[in-house]
Scaffold this motif. Structure first.
Motif, PDB file in Angstrom:
ATOM      1  N   ALA A 154       0.849  -1.204   0.000  1.00 35.40           N
ATOM      2  CA  ALA A 154       0.000   0.000   0.000  1.00 35.40           C
ATOM      3  C   ALA A 154       0.879   1.246   0.000  1.00 35.40           C
ATOM      4  CB  ALA A 154      -0.921  -0.006   1.217  1.00 35.40           C
ATOM      5  N   GLN A 155       0.715   2.085  -1.015  1.00 37.45           N
ATOM      6  CA  GLN A 155       1.552   3.266  -1.195  1.00 37.45           C
ATOM      7  C   GLN A 155       0.888   4.494  -0.577  1.00 37.45           C
ATOM      8  OE1 GLN A 155       4.616   3.190  -2.897  1.00 37.45           O
ATOM      9  NE2 GLN A 155       4.333   0.962  -2.917  1.00 37.45           N
ATOM     10  N   MET A 156       1.693   5.250   0.164  1.00 42.65           N
ATOM     11  CA  MET A 156       1.207   6.490   0.774  1.00 42.65           C
ATOM     12  C   MET A 156       2.255   7.572   0.536  1.00 42.65           C
ATOM     13  SD  MET A 156      -1.785   6.249   2.313  1.00 42.65           S
ATOM     14  CE  MET A 156      -1.730   7.506   3.561  1.00 42.65           C
ATOM     15  N   ARG A 157       2.275   8.081  -0.663  1.00 43.21           N
ATOM     16  CA  ARG A 157       3.256   9.094  -1.042  1.00 43.21           C
ATOM     17  C   ARG A 157       2.518  10.338  -1.520  1.00 43.21           C
ATOM     18  NH1 ARG A 157       8.001   5.938  -1.383  1.00 43.21           N
ATOM     19  NH2 ARG A 157       7.554   3.729  -1.738  1.00 43.21           N
ATOM     20  N   PRO A 158       2.924  11.513  -1.114  1.00 43.09           N
ATOM     21  CA  PRO A 158       4.151  11.861  -0.400  1.00 43.09           C
ATOM     22  C   PRO A 158       4.068  11.733   1.106  1.00 43.09           C
ATOM     23  CG  PRO A 158       2.957  13.851  -0.938  1.00 43.09           C
ATOM     24  CD  PRO A 158       2.172  12.723  -1.547  1.00 43.09           C
TER      25      PRO A 158
END
Length: 321
Positions: A154-158
């Motif tokens: 799971a990506q949480m960028r920025p």
């Protein structure tokens, strides 16, 4: 003491926009709206979504903190919810407060066709919801496998504008949920007697509130946390009443709650009918006091401990939340 106000998501935006702007002009530190698909007392009345409402409120305000009261696992998943929290934190320039609760069943649970849960199941699901939400909001990438939730890359960028993450505000009334708040929360939330909806006068509710405040301190001790790092917030209106009966009552309640260890007091925008029936003139008199006596901003509360014991970026919580 910091002061907040709840604005129900019941008005079309031209009217709602004016309320959110006024909440900021009145001098409140934070403003909240309910995160439900339908609410118990207004089942067949107009009701709008929480997160779009907060997004719109962020665009027409500049100082006031904005919060969910409260998001639950009943129709939300931590991965999609955390992405929305990260986004809203960015849109609001770091003013978001993430209020979370276990949920109590009812329409929000039934509308999706989910089977009813036992209290034990509901709390187990909430523990995972909080743990995974905390991880997601702290980390650029998360893998997680639990009994209730899974996250794979799971990506949480920025990432959140506030560091190490958006502040978590956890509703907790029992020992188990208070220990969860002691582990993860920046602010503990109570509304008084669980399951009560006839607004016990605040003077009569005070002994219970003192016991709850002491129980939160005990939970902090059990988890090795300094209680001074956990703010304590009372949301009045549904189970604790009388705070907006007059400006004098507001002052009295604030003083008594501060003595009991509370750091935040939240009232409801007065309505013409039940629930939260009240007089706008009283709120305006309260606002005069807030504007007149507001001193320098309170120092930011130290962050909740990182339960995963990972290193985290330096903490920054804007003064207004």
């Amino acid at each position: 003491m910091r002061y907040g106000i709840v604005i129900l998501p019941e008005d079309r935006w031209p009217l709602a926009r004016a309320k959110w702007r006024l909440a900021e002009e009145f001098g409140f530190d934070h403003a909240w709206t309910h995160d439900h698909l339908m609410w118990r007392w207004l089942r067949e009345e107009p009701w709008f979504g929480c997160l779009p409402t907060l997004t719109a409120a962020a665009a027409v305000t500049s100082r006031i903190g904005l919060g969910t009261l409260v998001a639950t696992p009943e129709y939300r998943h931590p991965v999609t919810f955390a992405k929305e929290m990260m986004t809203l934190d960015d849109i609001s320039s770091g003013r978001l407060l993430c209020g979370l609760g276990s949920g109590a069943g009812g329409h929000d649970e039934r509308v999706l066709g989910n089977p009813p849960l036992t209290p034990r199941q509901r709390h187990g699901r909430f523990e995972e919801f909080v743990e995974l939400t905390d991880r997601l909001l702290r980390s650029p990438e998360t893998d997680y496998q639990g009994s209730w939730y899974t996250a794979r890359g799971a990506q949480m960028r920025p990432g959140c504008l506030q560091r190490p993450r958006v502040p978590l505000v956890l509703a907790a009334a029992g020992p188990r949920s208070m220990r969860l708040a002691a582990r993860y929360a920046d602010i503990w939330l109570t509304n008084g007697t669980p399951g009560r909806f006839d607004a016990l006068p605040y003077q009569q509710a005070l002994p219970l509130l003192r016991r709850q405040s002491a129980a939160v301190e005990d939970a902090c001790a059990e988890t090795g946390r300094d209680p001074a790092t956990l703010r304590r917030m009372l949301v009045t209106g549904s189970t604790t009443g009388g705070v907006l009966a007059s400006a004098a009552a507001f002052d009295d309640a604030a003083g008594l709650l501060a003595e009991a260890g509370f750091t935040d007091l939240v009232v409801n925008w007065p309505r013409d009918s039940h629930p939260y029936k009240g007089e706008m003139a009283v709120l305006e008199r309260v606002a005069e006091k807030l504007r007149r006596y507001s001193g320098p901003p309170a120092p930011p509360t130290p962050p909740a401990p990182d339960s995963s014991r990972r290193s985290a970026p330096p903490h920054h919580t804007p003064e207004h939340v």
